[in-house]
Design a protein around this motif. Structure first.
Motif, PDB file in Angstrom:
ATOM      1  N   LYS A  63      29.319 -61.334  46.154  1.00 21.55           N
ATOM      2  CA  LYS A  63      27.916 -61.476  46.536  1.00 21.55           C
ATOM      3  C   LYS A  63      27.059 -60.480  45.772  1.00 21.55           C
ATOM      4  N   GLN A  66      23.199 -63.602  43.771  1.00 23.23           N
ATOM      5  CA  GLN A  66      23.671 -64.940  44.102  1.00 23.23           C
ATOM      6  C   GLN A  66      25.180 -64.905  44.287  1.00 23.23           C
ATOM      7  N   ILE A  67      25.700 -65.856  45.036  1.00 23.94           N
ATOM      8  CA  ILE A  67      27.141 -65.916  45.276  1.00 23.94           C
ATOM      9  C   ILE A  67      27.830 -66.503  44.050  1.00 23.94           C
TER      10      ILE A  67
END
Length: 319
Positions: A63, A66-67
């Motif tokens: 994380k 953005q993932i």
């Protein structure tokens, strides 16, 4: 593309292009599927990743802004694959063509980003690759015969003085009960009972033509027969009468003694410059040649019969 097909495509994508150092964001995954005309979104990607993890396929997420996801369930570490590639490329019994095929298969286990690191181009002195791939399949046949405890038949060849490959035993097949495969000095051998020789012997696999599994059980192994002991104590010095031999060795030759007889070889300090090794060997010209190469640095001190055989061999060589 159905949901199941999308799930498989996602797994293939993550397996091929991701690892801990190369990750894909949710947006990049959505873009990949959009390029294939497959509508998807962030929630779909997360749901599919959850399904893969629930099935025991480890997809990790990091994380940040953005993932990002990557496949972390590889069976081999990159360093392990490098060792396997080196072993394949340096093997003397695998043809160059088969080596290329095997290395390409190994590269698929690393993922696209790490595959280039497996292009090792290893060069080893004196490793001339064979042209014939038959040994590759002969090894497999013999292993299957050993596992099923079945005899094999084969024609055995040797080099004549003309350097041509001619069959032994007038071309008649040998009937053989294989007990174990041996790998020594870059060559495969099979160990077992030969009906023609009426004893346990070894054959080089690369000199066997078209081994065939017979519908006949092997001659049972002798009680307490240990292929490992045979390999270490007998096979490493080839056929001959077994003796417990004492060797007087210069201290700097300990590495050579251990390389030949193993780190459990019996040794005693003799004086400041020498040690004595007691080894069980099959006394033959091969053993004597091994001793001779050290130019007196290793001397046979017993038993007397072995010393006398060595002396006679040296006399014959001198004449």
């Amino acid at each position: 593309m159905t949901g199941k097909e999308r799930l498989i495509e996602l797994l293939k994508l993550l397996y091929a292009v991701t690892d801990e150092d190369h990750q894909l964001s949710t947006a990049e995954i959505v873009t990949h599927f959009a390029g294939q005309g497959v509508p998807t979104d962030r929630s779909t990607v997360k749901a599919d990743i959850d399904v893969l993890n629930n099935c025991g396929i480890e997809i990790l997420a990091t994380k940040g802004t953005q993932i990002r996801y990557y496949f972390s369930d590889r069976q081999f570490e990159l360093a392990e694959l490098k060792l396997l590639v080196d072993a394949v490329e340096s093997s003397k019994f695998i043809t160059a063509k088969k080596s290329d095929v095997l290395v390409k298969k190994l590269m698929t286990l690393a993922g696209e980003n790490s595959a280039k690191e497996l292009e090792r181009h290893l060069y080893t002195a004196g490793r001339i690759k064979p042209e014939n791939e038959s040994i590759f399949y002969a090894v497999d046949i013999i292993h299957r015969a050993i596992n099923s405890e079945r005899q094999i038949a084969f024609v055995y060849f040797e080099y004549a003085t003309t350097k041509s490959f001619v069959p032994k035993h007038d071309g008649e097949p040998y009937i053989f009960s294989p007990y174990a495969m041996l790998y020594n000095e870059d060559k495969y051998y099979v160990l077992g009972y030969s009906e023609q020789h009426e004893k346990i012997v070894t054959f080089r696999v690369d000199r066997m033509k078209a081994p065939d599994i017979l519908d006949k059980c092997i001659v049972p192994r002798p009680e307490n027969f240990d292929p490992v002991n045979y390999t270490v104590n007998i096979f490493s010095m080839y056929d001959g009468e077994p003796y417990n031999v004492t060797l007087l060795c210069k201290n700097e030759l300990m590495n050579y003694v251990i390389d030949r007889f193993g780190d459990d070889v019996r040794t005693e300090i003799t004086d400041e410059e020498h040690f004595t090794a007691t080894v069980e060997v099959s006394v033959s010209q091969t053993f004597f040649a091994w001793v001779f190469q050290f130019a007196g640095g290793i001397q046979i001190t017993g038993p007397a019969i072995v010393k006398e055989q060595f002396r006679k061999m040296l006399e014959e060589a001198h004449n």
